[in-house]
Design an enzyme around this catalytic site. Structure first.
Site, short mmCIF file in Angstrom:
data_model
loop_
_atom_site.label_atom_id
_atom_site.label_comp_id
_atom_site.label_asym_id
_atom_site.label_seq_id
_atom_site.Cartn_x
_atom_site.Cartn_y
_atom_site.Cartn_z
CB CYS A 66 -0.87 0.03 1.24
SG CYS A 66 -1.86 -1.45 1.47
NE ARG A 124 4.73 1.74 -1.25
CZ ARG A 124 5.49 1.87 -0.17
NH1 ARG A 124 6.58 2.57 -0.21
NH2 ARG A 124 5.13 1.29 0.96
CD1 TRP A 165 0.04 -5.85 -3.37
CD2 TRP A 165 0.05 -6.58 -1.28
NE1 TRP A 165 0.59 -7.09 -3.37
CE2 TRP A 165 0.61 -7.57 -2.10
CE3 TRP A 165 -0.05 -6.82 0.10
CZ2 TRP A 165 1.08 -8.79 -1.60
CZ3 TRP A 165 0.41 -8.02 0.60
CH2 TRP A 165 0.97 -8.99 -0.26
CG ASN A 170 0.26 2.20 3.65
OD1 ASN A 170 -0.81 2.25 3.07
ND2 ASN A 170 1.36 2.78 3.20
N GLY A 171 -0.50 -1.28 6.47
CA GLY A 171 -0.18 -2.16 7.61
C GLY A 171 -1.33 -3.09 7.90
CD GLU A 229 17.93 -12.76 -7.65
OE1 GLU A 229 17.39 -13.25 -6.64
OE2 GLU A 229 17.58 -11.68 -8.15
CE LYS A 285 14.50 -10.88 -9.85
NZ LYS A 285 15.19 -10.79 -8.62
CD GLU A 300 10.60 -11.51 -7.94
OE1 GLU A 300 11.66 -11.30 -8.54
OE2 GLU A 300 10.23 -10.85 -6.97
CG HIS A 345 20.85 -36.33 -3.98
ND1 HIS A 345 21.29 -37.57 -3.56
CD2 HIS A 345 21.96 -35.58 -4.18
CE1 HIS A 345 22.62 -37.55 -3.49
NE2 HIS A 345 23.05 -36.37 -3.87
CE LYS A 385 12.09 -2.50 -5.80
NZ LYS A 385 12.87 -3.61 -6.38
#
Ligand code: M6R
Length: 610
Positions: free
Chosen positions: A2, A27, A74, A100-101, A483, A487, A490, A506, A605
């Site tokens: 948010c 964000r 969000w 926010n929160g 990583e 990427k 996402e 394995h 973000k």
């Protein structure tokens, strides 16, 4: 996550709020809204989806207002829709809040407010704040006191802004666990969750701390603690420019940030790398250097991409500084009652410096007496301010949700810290000089890899329809495999897993067939022969292979389907090079699939909720 923006001053606030919300789009959010006073009444306009849709709605009205608040939501509690979008009203429709929160005790509060006769229209936790404040206003309190009393009953986190028709000259804002900044202008003032929302208007800012509340008028602001003690706050001048947060002609922020890496890693080492001394100078660690270099153990705690950087750091610290190192997800660290000794040093890595899990883990480490150090990109962020000492990565603003240049800058800072500690703990001058020399060449080597962009784009077109991917690497390149996979998932929504290459046999080898592409990170280092065997194992099962290989390696071309050749460097710095083609590969696949690269679905973000 948010975003919050607010304005009070002489100008019409509507375009200021809309532009501020657009600056916060990076964000991640799923609905947006603004609230303001105009012609003696309170107005709220909300929209599901993008800020541009909100803007379209506003185009059919002509509003003039000098005080207002805006929010990007969000979703946490309740689906993304107009009703759940902020601002939320009180029952008299004359008070608005944006939040926010997360309010953790919202169910209890909701039940008692319902018993008092309040009804709720949204599914959000945030709406309780509006009614709770209202309940204190109804008892005859002024707005400031009502907000303070309401917040004393709230458990959880908030960056909050409130406006009230009966006290129309001010915004009240408060912070606990969710970032909040004031922007100071001439005859106008701002609030925001992130300086980028107000940077077009001012570079004078005041960072709010947890437990603080502020009344913001057009010509002054008054800060207090939540317990009503007045406090003086320092005004900071920020050096960020608007150009730095623009796309600069690129089609996506992510591409711009990938391409920027020769510069961003240069900025991370500027003035810090001592080539002749084979050493590093990190002013932010000067005052803790003795304690740090004598620590018995280093722990690195972070989330996501920053956690992957931490894994590379673990390999660096153990191999060169000979300090036992552990890496831990910040979200796990906090809740598993970790055993921490006073002679532990803990690095918390965060691009945004606002990740709630990392911030909470840092606070936990501090209460347990460890040396809590930050590695952050955003100057003045919560983690940077909470840390006992630390190092900024200086990568510049990173707007694309998928972290790229922040990662390589984190690796540079970890390499510098390694050099500093290793030299202090007995690394010979020659070895230090050799690492420093290699590090200084990284920017030009990244430039060379970026020249392979069209080759990587072609490979992306060959694999854009794959449903799954495996990323495999060993040693320093195992975290790069993680990583690369992160990427891809996402931004392209393709399922991808990263593994240490030797682990493949394995279990994951069961997945290999002609439909399972494997990306091998296989530069010529000490594990090269072993990784070639792993490549053979995949080839024998008809897996299609992309290899990231050393430019000096001509044999690998016969074993794999596609090779991307990169320059050589020393093993500990290899991740700085091997990750670049993986960032480009993920980027091009996502673009070819027509996806929103900079704002991928469901992602934020900076993740400011736990
Ligand atoms: O701001 P931080 O470095 O603390 O963020 C940590 C993660 O949320 C972040 O790295 C996330 O995984 C990115 N989307 C990765 O691209």
């Amino acid at each position: 996550m948010c975003g919050i923006v607010g304005y009070v001053g002489e100008k019409n606030c509507i375009p200021i709020l809309i532009n501020g919300l657009k600056r916060l789009e990076y964000r991640g959010y799923d609905s947006a809204g603004i609230g303001f006073f105009s012609l003696g009444s309170t107005h709220v306009i909300k929209s599901k989806g993008k800020v541009s849709l909100l803007e379209e709605k506003l185009n059919s009205h002509v509003y003039e207002s000098h005080l207002g608040i805006g929010h990007t939501r969000w979703a946490t509690h309740g689906v993304p829709n107009e009703v759940n979008a902020h601002p939320h009203f009180n029952s008299n429709n004359n008070l608005l809040i944006i939040h926010n929160g997360i309010i953790e005790n919202y169910q209890t509060l909701k039940t008692s407010l319902k018993n008092m006769g309040y009804s709720f229209i949204s599914e959000t936790d945030s709406e309780v704040i509006a009614h709770l404040i209202d309940s204190f206003l109804k008892k005859g309190n002024e707005l400031l006191k009502s907000v303070r009393l309401a917040l004393s009953e709230v458990e959880g986190t908030y960056g909050l802004a409130v406006i009230y028709e009966k006290e129309p000259d001010k915004i009240i804002a408060a912070r606990k666990g969710s970032p909040l900044v004031l922007g100071i202008g001439e005859g106008e003032n701002f609030i925001a969750s992130d300086v980028s929302a107000i940077l077009a208007h001012t570079n004078q800012v005041v960072y709010m701390e947890d437990g603080e509340i502020v009344e913001v008028f057009k010509d002054k602001f008054i800060t207090r603690t939540i317990h009503d003690e007045e406090i003086q706050k320092e005004v900071h001048e920020i050096s960020l420019s608007l150009d730095e947060i623009d796309k600069g002609g690129y089609s996506h922020f992510m591409l711009k940030e990938i391409i920027e890496q020769p510069d961003s890693v240069t900025n991370s080492m500027r003035g810090r790398l001592l080539l002749d001394d084979g050493n590093a100078k990190l002013g932010g660690l000067d005052n803790v250097l003795e304690r740090l270099s004598n620590c018995k153990r280093i722990i690195i705690s972070a989330c996501g991409t920053s956690w992957h950087a931490g894994l590379v750091g673990e390999y660096m610290f153990e191999q060169y500084a000979h300090i036992p190192t552990e890496v831990e997800y910040a979200s796990e660290f906090r809740y598993r009652s970790p055993i921490i000794y006073p002679d532990d040093a803990i690095f918390f890595i965060s691009q945004s410096g606002e990740t709630a899990d990392t911030l909470a883990a840092m606070k936990e480490a501090k209460t347990k007496g460890a040396l809590a150090l930050g590695i952050c990109n955003v100057v003045g962020s919560s983690i940077a301010r909470e840390s006992m000492s630390g190092v900024y990565t200086h990568a510049g603003p990173e707007i694309g949700v998928a972290s790229t240049k922040a990662f390589t800058s984190q690796l540079v800072v970890l390499a510098l810290i390694t050099l500093l500690l290793a030299r202090k703990r007995g690394m010979k001058l020659d070895e230090g000089k050799c690492i420093a020399e290699h590090l200084s060449k990284i920017p030009e080597q990244i430039t060379k890899i970026l020249e392979l962009n069209s080759q990587i784009e072609f490979i992306a077109s060959e694999f854009q329809d794959a449903k799954n991917f495996l990323y495999l690497g060993r040693g320093f390149n195992f975290p790069v495999a993680l990583e690369g996979a992160l990427k891809l998932k996402e931004i392209s929504y393709i399922h991808a897993e990263g593994y240490p290459a030797a682990e493949m046999k394995h279990g994951p080898i069961a997945l290999i067939d002609e439909n399972m592409p494997a990306v091998f990170i296989a530069p010529k280092d000490s594990t090269y022969d072993k990784i070639i065997s792993n490549i053979q194992e995949v080839k024998a099962r008809k897996g299609r292979i992309i290899a990231i290989a050393s430019e000096s390696d001509s044999e690998i071309d016969h074993l794999v389907d596609y090779t991307i050749k990169i320059p050589d460097t020393t093993s500990m710095l290899m991740p700085l090079l091997t990750v670049i083609p993986l960032q480009l590969l993920a980027y091009h696949i996502a673009v070819k699939k027509g996806l929103n690269v900079d704002q991928p679905r469901n992602l934020a973000k900076s993740v400011t909720v736990e």
